[in-house]
Design a protein around this motif. Structure first.
Motif, mmCIF file in Angstrom:
data_model
loop_
_atom_site.group_PDB
_atom_site.id
_atom_site.type_symbol
_atom_site.label_atom_id
_atom_site.label_comp_id
_atom_site.label_asym_id
_atom_site.label_seq_id
_atom_site.Cartn_x
_atom_site.Cartn_y
_atom_site.Cartn_z
ATOM 1 N N TYR A 47 2.243 1.357 -3.750
ATOM 2 C CA TYR A 47 1.348 1.376 -4.913
ATOM 3 C C TYR A 47 -0.049 1.937 -4.622
ATOM 4 O O TYR A 47 -0.852 2.055 -5.540
ATOM 5 N N GLY A 48 -0.335 2.246 -3.365
ATOM 6 C CA GLY A 48 -1.593 2.922 -3.061
ATOM 7 C C GLY A 48 -2.820 2.023 -3.118
ATOM 8 O O GLY A 48 -2.719 0.805 -3.111
ATOM 9 N N TYR A 64 0.831 -1.208 0.000
ATOM 10 C CA TYR A 64 0.000 0.000 0.000
ATOM 11 C C TYR A 64 0.869 1.264 0.000
ATOM 12 O O TYR A 64 0.567 2.224 -0.710
ATOM 13 N N ASP A 65 1.962 1.237 0.787
ATOM 14 C CA ASP A 65 2.842 2.401 0.874
ATOM 15 C C ASP A 65 3.492 2.724 -0.473
ATOM 16 O O ASP A 65 3.886 3.859 -0.711
#
Lengths: 179, 152
Positions: B88-89, B85-86
């Protein structure tokens, strides 16, 4: 009167739906992912230099001046398209640092010999680990790093003359003026 | 019959397992199962709608290797999803996190359901109310005194 009021609600819902669908269907590029790394420090790395493999490159090598970090590879056809533009940008005195992404060392060196090397230096990201830390999902991608080593902008895809003059150059001027 | 069933089961498993063919080694079956679950939960950033497990893209292969590495380092499933997540969101998670950008996605349908029920109730209420009044005054009068109009 009561009848009129309740008729307005479905109408509002309808307009809300139009706005939402309009937005989602007019996305310029559905492949585009917003970057998670804007205004965050450039990720730490410890990778070999492309030209002298005994020399290790670190994030400290990026700090000190506003620069472009360009992710490229010999298997990436679009990287060849943007290559002359990068050449021109470097002639304007902008530092460009290359990340050679998931590539073969000898092929990469041959590519640079053939087409020219406008980069200050390259790091070899053989496994794509630095690319993953940058949230890269293809090549080419180009980042603008400020003097403190913070990522300020990310461009996914080919850097054309137009991208340079309308997006990247104004940001670099702004960062240079501000520091 | 048993042979037929086990044979078709084998075929089924082959088709499922064929999606990703990396040669990752796992010290335990449990870790391998977790790896499979995580790569099925993550979307390949390069492809529009394929998970990491089902993609041949280079970035998917690299990310599967990263998931494998993080699992061997003892990271929890949640830590691995945060790692992705950090970088590629929201795009990378098939189950997006709840924040201001995804709140409509999560609670929008519930909001519309409640709104629809509220509208339905108000329409039913107002229409039955109106009917009762109309019946009371006009129709009832007509029923009670069918000759009223003629008399007028």
């Amino acid at each position: 009167m009561i009848m009129n009021k309740s008729l307005i609600i479905p109408l509002l819902c309808f307009f809300l739906l139009i706005v939402l669908l309009w937005r989602s269907f007019s996305l310029e590029d559905p492949h585009f992912l917003p970057s998670q790394l804007i205004d965050k420090p450039f990720p730490k790395f410890n990778l070999e230099d492309l030209h002298s493999t005994s020399r290790m490159r670190h994030v400290d090598d990026l700090v000190g001046a506003v620069s472009l970090v360009n992710v490229w590879a010999t298997w990436c056809a679009n990287c060849l398209i943007e290559h002359p533009v990068l050449e021109e940008i470097s002639q304007n005195g902008i530092t460009i640092i290359g990340i050679n992404y998931n590539d073969n060392l000898l092929k990469a060196r041959a590519w640079l010999d053939r087409y020219g090397d406008p980069y200050a230096f390259h790091v070899q990201d053989k496994e794509g680990t630095l690319a993953i830390d940058l949230g890269v999902y293809g090549a080419p991608e180009t980042f603008i790093i400020d003097a403190s080593g913070t990522i300020r902008y990310r461009h996914v895809g080919v850097v054309t003359e137009r991208v340079w003059s309308q997006k990247l150059s104004p940001i670099i001027n702004l960062l240079d003026g501000g520091s | 019959m048993v042979r037929f069933y086990s044979g078709s089961l084998l075929l089924f498993l082959m088709s499922v397992g064929g999606a990703s063919i990396d040669a990752h080694h796992f010290p335990s079956q449990e870790l391998q199962a977790r790896h499979q679950a995580i790569i099925e939960e993550l979307r390949c950033p390069q492809c529009l709608n394929t998970n990491l497990a089902g993609s041949d893209a280079m970035i998917a292969r690299d990310l599967r290797r990263e998931v494998h590495r993080l699992l061997l380092e003892g990271e929890s499933d949640e830590e691995i999803l945060s790692f992705m997540y950090d970088r590629y969101g929201d795009f990378v998670l098939y189950t997006p996190r709840i924040h201001s950008g995804t709140i409509f996605l999560w609670f929008g349908p519930l909001f519309f359901l409640i709104l629809a029920i509220a509208i339905f109730i108000s329409i039913v209420k107002s229409s039955t109310g109106a009917n009762v009044e109309e019946v009371d005054r006009e129709e009832l009068a007509a029923i009670l005194n069918p000759n009223a109009k003629e008399l007028d």
